[in-house]
Design a protein around this motif. Structure first.
Motif, PDB file in Angstrom:
ATOM      1  N   VAL A   1       1.004  -1.275  -0.006  1.00  0.00           N
ATOM      2  CA  VAL A   1      -0.055   0.142  -0.002  1.00  0.00           C
ATOM      3  C   VAL A   1       0.816   1.098   0.018  1.00  0.00           C
ATOM      4  N   ILE A   2       0.567   2.183  -0.836  1.00  0.00           N
ATOM      5  CA  ILE A   2       1.022   3.665  -0.701  1.00  0.00           C
ATOM      6  C   ILE A   2      -0.043   4.242   0.293  1.00  0.00           C
ATOM      7  N   ILE A   3       0.248   5.049   1.231  1.00  0.00           N
ATOM      8  CA  ILE A   3      -0.659   5.546   1.916  1.00  0.00           C
ATOM      9  C   ILE A   3      -0.485   7.233   2.189  1.00  0.00           C
ATOM     10  N   ALA A   4      -1.547   7.925   1.952  1.00  0.00           N
ATOM     11  CA  ALA A   4      -1.516   9.332   1.715  1.00  0.00           C
ATOM     12  C   ALA A   4      -2.634   9.989   2.461  1.00  0.00           C
ATOM     13  N   GLY A   5      -2.409  10.519   3.633  1.00  0.00           N
ATOM     14  CA  GLY A   5      -3.162  11.205   4.501  1.00  0.00           C
ATOM     15  C   GLY A   5      -2.850  12.263   5.189  1.00  0.00           C
ATOM     16  N   THR A   6      -2.949  12.209   6.551  1.00  0.00           N
ATOM     17  CA  THR A   6      -2.193  13.327   7.134  1.00  0.00           C
ATOM     18  C   THR A   6      -0.858  13.214   7.052  1.00  0.00           C
ATOM     19  N   GLY A   7      -0.453  11.817   7.165  1.00  0.00           N
ATOM     20  CA  GLY A   7       1.077  11.627   6.849  1.00  0.00           C
ATOM     21  C   GLY A   7       1.303  10.551   5.431  1.00  0.00           C
ATOM     22  N   SER A   8       2.329  10.053   5.532  1.00  0.00           N
ATOM     23  CA  SER A   8       2.402   9.109   4.058  1.00  0.00           C
ATOM     24  C   SER A   8       3.400   8.249   4.326  1.00  0.00           C
ATOM     25  N   CYS A   9       3.286   7.272   3.696  1.00  0.00           N
ATOM     26  CA  CYS A   9       4.249   6.073   3.922  1.00  0.00           C
ATOM     27  C   CYS A   9       4.050   5.085   2.584  1.00  0.00           C
ATOM     28  N   GLY A  10       4.937   4.144   2.528  1.00  0.00           N
ATOM     29  CA  GLY A  10       4.729   2.939   1.829  1.00  0.00           C
ATOM     30  C   GLY A  10       5.070   1.672   2.662  1.00  0.00           C
ATOM     31  N   PHE A  11       4.464   0.669   2.255  1.00  0.00           N
ATOM     32  CA  PHE A  11       4.364  -0.695   3.058  1.00  0.00           C
ATOM     33  C   PHE A  11       3.940  -1.806   2.340  1.00  0.00           C
ATOM     34  N   SER A  12       4.942  -2.890   2.463  1.00  0.00           N
ATOM     35  CA  SER A  12       4.428  -4.069   1.864  1.00  0.00           C
ATOM     36  C   SER A  12       4.296  -5.393   2.941  1.00  0.00           C
ATOM     37  N   TYR A  13       3.859  -6.474   2.413  1.00  0.00           N
ATOM     38  CA  TYR A  13       3.865  -7.553   3.277  1.00  0.00           C
ATOM     39  C   TYR A  13       3.627  -8.694   2.405  1.00  0.00           C
ATOM     40  N   VAL A  14       4.997  -9.171   2.230  1.00  0.00           N
ATOM     41  CA  VAL A  14       5.026 -10.365   1.097  1.00  0.00           C
ATOM     42  C   VAL A  14       5.714 -11.745   1.785  1.00  0.00           C
ATOM     43  N   LYS A  15       5.148 -12.877   1.763  1.00  0.00           N
ATOM     44  CA  LYS A  15       5.828 -13.983   2.156  1.00  0.00           C
ATOM     45  C   LYS A  15       6.150 -13.823   3.782  1.00  0.00           C
ATOM     46  N   GLY A  16       5.379 -13.241   4.408  1.00  0.00           N
ATOM     47  CA  GLY A  16       5.803 -12.995   5.793  1.00  0.00           C
ATOM     48  C   GLY A  16       6.684 -11.856   6.298  1.00  0.00           C
ATOM     49  N   GLN A  17       7.165 -11.158   5.248  1.00  0.00           N
ATOM     50  CA  GLN A  17       8.151 -10.196   5.306  1.00  0.00           C
ATOM     51  C   GLN A  17       7.631  -8.723   5.339  1.00  0.00           C
ATOM     52  N   SER A  18       7.858  -7.867   6.008  1.00  0.00           N
ATOM     53  CA  SER A  18       7.119  -6.707   5.966  1.00  0.00           C
ATOM     54  C   SER A  18       8.279  -5.791   5.470  1.00  0.00           C
TER      55      SER A  18
ATOM     56  N   GLY B   1       7.453  10.901   9.956  1.00  0.00           N
ATOM     57  CA  GLY B   1       6.747  11.823  10.790  1.00  0.00           C
ATOM     58  C   GLY B   1       6.825  13.143  10.208  1.00  0.00           C
ATOM     59  N   PHE B   2       5.958  14.035  10.594  1.00  0.00           N
ATOM     60  CA  PHE B   2       6.039  15.632  10.128  1.00  0.00           C
ATOM     61  C   PHE B   2       6.681  16.111  11.215  1.00  0.00           C
ATOM     62  N   PRO B   3       7.380  17.262  11.034  1.00  0.00           N
ATOM     63  CA  PRO B   3       7.672  17.831   9.749  1.00  0.00           C
ATOM     64  C   PRO B   3       8.945  17.084   8.829  1.00  0.00           C
ATOM     65  N   HIS B   4       9.646  16.619   9.581  1.00  0.00           N
ATOM     66  CA  HIS B   4      10.882  16.052   8.841  1.00  0.00           C
ATOM     67  C   HIS B   4      10.790  14.928   7.817  1.00  0.00           C
ATOM     68  N   GLY B   5       9.632  14.487   7.791  1.00  0.00           N
ATOM     69  CA  GLY B   5       9.240  13.489   6.873  1.00  0.00           C
ATOM     70  C   GLY B   5       7.880  13.508   6.422  1.00  0.00           C
TER      71      GLY B   5
END
Length: 302
Positions: A124-141, A148-152
């Motif tokens: 998933v790409i997540i964009a709301g108040t913050g932002s991030c990318g995350f995957s979960y494949v074959k038990g590995q995240s 975090g805001f404001p540095h990220g």
């Protein structure tokens, strides 16, 4: 897909973010009985606020389900929170004596991914108040961004609103031409000059700046060059995150969060073309996570 072997129990799925905390009440057949929304649920911005929001959203969901007399102690809780990827906050939350029958705690990223892909592998790409990318494949995240805001949190609502304020100040100082974005932000905040603007935005949290993102989208729709440049930079960053996730061989990629629908057109065309619609909500992902953990613990006891 997670096989449900839990009978005759009620589950509460919690998704706690920087702006709001959402809850659903679900039965053993994964039917949603009620929903509730409370204030911020990210313990990074206040532990007491976060636990209060968790309890309030769960109670509101019970009320919505017509289960006003059902105590929180009857519920098995899957709780996905922003911020608990930080070890200190995870430890603090785990020491909380929650009101639930059982609480299974994880990050908002994992429950978002589980919800989007109904418990199967994906990203998933997540964009709301913050932002991030995350995957979960074959038990590995795998996580990218989400610092975090404001540095990220580039490309997020908070970053977009904060960047808009920076450009407005440049415009008010006559270091760039006056533009529609400046007028929109000044009107939204009911201020007239740079001094008033600085006073009202000083030390404000991410949620405050995320509210200003609407000014950027509105101005971009009216062909304001500054607003367009902000959204292009946001889209390029989120597209780069997506490519990192796809390199992990994620079978599905979804774009979720409060800005996902309005930011999708600003993603690179090749990324837009590979997106799959999320199958269910992060709150349902919390329920799936709780049920998965119950099955795992039951297996260990055998």
């Amino acid at each position: 897909m997670i096989t449900n072997t839990i009978n005759n129990e009620l589950f509460v799925g919690i998704d706690g973010g920087g702006t709001k905390c959402k809850a659903i009440i679900v039965n053993s057949a994964n039917e949603i009985l009620g929903t509730g929304i409370a204030g911020p649920g990210n313990p990074l911005h206040g532990f007491t606020q976060a636990i209060n929001s968790i309890e309030q959203s769960a109670q509101l969901a019970l009320n919505d389900a017509g289960l006003n007399e059902t105590p929180l102690s009857y519920l098995v809780a899957g709780v996905g929170l922003a911020g608990v990827n930080l070890p200190s906050l995870h430890k603090q939350m785990m020491h909380w004596k929650s009101p639930f029958k059982t609480m299974y705690l994880t990050t908002d990223l994992l429950i978002a991914c589980m919800g989007a892909h109904q418990g199967d592998d994906g990203a998933v790409i997540i964009a709301g108040t913050g932002s991030c990318g995350f995957s979960y494949v074959k038990g590995q995240s795998f996580m990218i961004g989400g610092h975090g805001f404001p540095h990220g949190d580039k490309g997020s609502g908070a970053w977009i609103g904060f960047t808009a304020c920076q450009n407005v100040l440049l415009s008010l100082d006559k270091l760039m031409p006056n533009n529609m974005l400046t007028e929109c932000v000044l009107k939204y905040l009911s201020v007239n000059d740079a001094m008033e603007l600085v006073e009202i935005i000083a030390n404000k949290p991410a949620a405050f700046f995320a509210q200003l993102a609407g000014c950027v989208f509105q101005s971009a729709a009216a062909n304001d060059d500054i607003a367009i440049s902000i959204l292009k930079e946001s889209g390029a960053y989120l597209s780069d995150i997506a490519r990192r996730l796809l390199a992990k061989k994620s079978p599905r990629l979804s774009f979720i969060g409060g800005l996902s629908s309005v930011m999708t057109p600003w993603l690179d065309k090749d990324i837009q073309g590979v997106l799959s619609a999320p199958l269910s909500s992060p709150e349902m992902g919390s329920v799936l996570y709780a049920k998965q953990q119950q099955v795992n613990y039951s297996s260990q006891e055998l």
